[in-house]
Write an enzyme that holds these catalytic residues in place. Structure first.
Site, PDB file in Angstrom:
ATOM      1  N   GLU A 268       0.847  -1.199   0.000  1.00  0.00           N
ATOM      2  CA  GLU A 268       0.000   0.000   0.000  1.00  0.00           C
ATOM      3  C   GLU A 268       0.883   1.250   0.000  1.00  0.00           C
ATOM      4  O   GLU A 268       1.889   1.313   0.714  1.00  0.00           O
ATOM      5  CB  GLU A 268      -0.878  -0.010   1.249  1.00  0.00           C
ATOM      6  CG  GLU A 268      -1.742   1.226   1.427  1.00  0.00           C
ATOM      7  CD  GLU A 268      -2.457   1.262   2.758  1.00  0.00           C
ATOM      8  OE1 GLU A 268      -3.341   2.124   2.935  1.00  0.00           O
ATOM      9  OE2 GLU A 268      -2.133   0.438   3.645  1.00  0.00           O
ATOM     10  N   LYS A 344      -9.659   2.811  -2.622  1.00  0.00           N
ATOM     11  CA  LYS A 344     -10.103   2.258  -1.348  1.00  0.00           C
ATOM     12  C   LYS A 344     -11.463   2.827  -0.962  1.00  0.00           C
ATOM     13  O   LYS A 344     -11.677   4.040  -0.986  1.00  0.00           O
ATOM     14  CB  LYS A 344      -9.075   2.573  -0.253  1.00  0.00           C
ATOM     15  CG  LYS A 344      -9.378   1.937   1.092  1.00  0.00           C
ATOM     16  CD  LYS A 344      -8.264   2.234   2.095  1.00  0.00           C
ATOM     17  CE  LYS A 344      -8.523   1.574   3.440  1.00  0.00           C
ATOM     18  NZ  LYS A 344      -7.450   1.877   4.416  1.00  0.00           N
ATOM     19  N   CYS A 397      -5.537  -2.583   2.749  1.00  0.00           N
ATOM     20  CA  CYS A 397      -5.333  -2.562   4.197  1.00  0.00           C
ATOM     21  C   CYS A 397      -6.535  -3.173   4.928  1.00  0.00           C
ATOM     22  O   CYS A 397      -6.927  -4.291   4.649  1.00  0.00           O
ATOM     23  CB  CYS A 397      -5.027  -1.139   4.661  1.00  0.00           C
ATOM     24  SG  CYS A 397      -4.258  -1.065   6.307  1.00  0.00           S
TER      25      CYS A 397
END
Length: 518
Positions: A268, A344, A397
């Site tokens: 990430e 995300k 994540c």
């Protein structure tokens, strides 16, 4: 038995708090799952012994405080990386978050006491079904925070967690409650109730684990993959002047002479540079995207695909300034062409955006991730087409913790890539994060690939088994082939409808048994 009852009568609330703390030791990295079962049994004994619903709810709330303070202690570590916030605030944040999250075990205890008081078997079913509903609520209320669902505590058992491919992780948490309640019933010598329960647990576990013992026919191996873990700490990730040094670490672990194309996985926010064109020139800091992509392509062999985390800017309509950013994953081929992007969707409150920004900024607080403006959420799960390598689902994540929300069901991928930055998760956060990624693999029947800056990076097969991994605090890479996906599991087809349906059956059964007894 009488001695234990006397102790419960004298110290019910202190014991509830203690049981909650002990129950969290079953999660990684300790994995003391027998302690979790005994602690849950003790807590249920306390709840069942309360005289009214207020006492039952209070016992549940205190249990939840202990459970979440211990299990989420790693959150305090995140505050040590933000100079604008004092370190001690991290410990207060853990307690405040736990005070809120404890509401959900309180609701479980309340429902269990109201439905099942005076009836051990009914109480057992009511507690199990209620826990499923409250975990599901915890996954979406106030944007959701479903870290450490109870079912992940039994991952060390190997076979039993495979039941989650039929009822999901939240449904599997009910199995944990039932197993713990069986200890309580054994203590009270309720053999006629316990034996059928244990039988009902063992049979599905064996059936669910058939894929472990079944040897599938030999199929062509999957694509070659390289998973990179550069061991770049949070303190160095955004430090000025470290850009080239950090890129050099990634490059050193990436370059490899090979005749076979491969997928390269970076973590990430692997690089601070922007890969897309169209931003005002000042945002590129002298490194235009064409130059950055050429530099990345120089690390690749013909036919390779690089999948990495990077940022995307949102520019105002006038085109002069950025008004937001997105935490994104890009796929790029060896010809420097971008194959697609995922943004995300599940952002971290106080980490990637600051709720009530005007108020909190006025008292000197800021979000934990560096930057002057908030991240914007993406639309949700999607699959990126990587050409001959197949399709990948993306979850950045902590998005991977949300059961039933990780895959585009209309465009099922061949695997899930979960780039993450666990560098600020302390010692407990990364192994807990890995455990939850394993639960997603079991539920969806899909391999999960994890690449993180500092660990734990891993290749997880479609049965949730960690095939290869890189421990925390080590720079390294994994060179292997991509595990094959399974046919869509029952959960992959119906999602959390199965979890909620299972909870509904448990609660209806409890109510029906109680009504019949009357």
């Amino acid at each position: 038995m009488n001695r234990l009852s006397d102790i419960i009568q004298r110290y019910p609330y202190w014991l509830s708090l203690l049981a909650g703390g002990l129950s969290a030791t079953g999660f990684a990295p300790l994995n003391f799952w027998p302690v979790t079962l005994v602690a849950l049994a003790l807590w249920m004994a306390i709840v069942a012994d309360r005289e009214n619903w207020k006492q039952a709810a209070l016992s549940g709330w205190l249990f939840g405080i202990g459970h979440f303070v211990v299990g989420l202690n790693w959150i305090a570590k995140a505050f040590t990386f933000q100079a604008a916030m004092p370190e001690w605030l991290g410990y207060i944040a853990v307690v405040l978050l736990s005070l809120y999250l404890a509401v959900y075990p309180a609701l479980t205890a309340l429902a269990g006491w109201i439905i099942g008081r005076g009836r051990p078997a009914v109480f057992l079913l009511a507690m199990a079904g209620s826990w499923v509903f409250t975990e599901w609520l915890r996954s979406w209320v106030f944007s959701g925070f479903i870290w450490n669902p109870l079912g992940s505590a039994l991952l060390p058992l190997g076979k039993l967690p495979f039941f989650s491919q039929y009822v999901g992780t939240y449904g599997f948490s009910a199995i944990v409650i039932v197993a713990a309640a069986s200890i309580l019933l054994l203590f009270h010598r309720r053999w006629l109730v316990v034996v059928p329960i244990l039988f009902a647990l063992v049979i599905p576990a064996v059936i669910s684990a058939d894929s472990v013992f079944y040897t599938p026919p030999v199929r062509p191996k999957g694509p070659n993959i390289t998973v990179v873990q550069p061991n770049i700490g949070q303190q160095d990730k955004w430090k000025a002047g470290y850009e080239e040094q950090n890129l050099a670490k990634l490059a050193e672990l990436t370059e490899r002479e090979t005749d076979e194309p491969r997928i390269l996985f970076w973590p990430e926010a692997a690089i601070p540079d922007y890969l897309e064109t169209g931003y005002p020139r000042r945002y590129y800091y002298g490194r235009p995207p064409e130059l950055v992509r050429a530099q990345l392509a120089s690390l690749m062999q013909p036919g390779d695909v690089l999948v990495l985390g990077a940022l995307k800017l949102e520019i105002e309509e006038a085109g002069q300034r950025a008004v937001g950013a997105r935490n994104s994953v890009f796929a790029m081929d060896s010809d420097k062409e971008l194959l697609g992007r995922y943004d995300k969707a599940h952002l971290v409150p106080y980490g990637e955006y600051l709720p009530m920004r005007p108020v909190l900024e006025a008292i000197g607080l800021s979000r934990l991730a560096p930057g002057d403006f908030d991240f914007w959420p993406g639309p949700g799960p999607r699959s990126l087409d990587l050409g001959d390598f197949g399709k990948t689902g993306l979850q950045i994540c902590y998005e991977i913790i949300f059961s039933g929300q990780v895959v585009d069901r209309d465009n099922r991928p061949d695997f899930i890539f979960n780039p993450s930055n666990d560098a600020w998760f302390g010692a407990w956060g990364p192994p807990q994060h890995l455990a939850q990624a394993r639960m997603r693999a079991i539920e969806e029947g899909l391999p999960v690939i994890r690449s993180t800056p500092t660990g734990i990076s891993a290749v997880i097969d479609a049965n949730g088994v960690v095939k290869e991994s890189i421990a925390m605090g080590i720079a390294g890479r994994i060179d292997t082939t991509l595990p094959k996906p399974k046919a869509p599991t029952l959960f992959a087809r119906y999602g959390n409808k199965l979890s909620l349906g299972f909870a509904f059956i448990l609660l209806i059964s409890a109510i029906a048994i109680r009504a019949r007894a009357r």
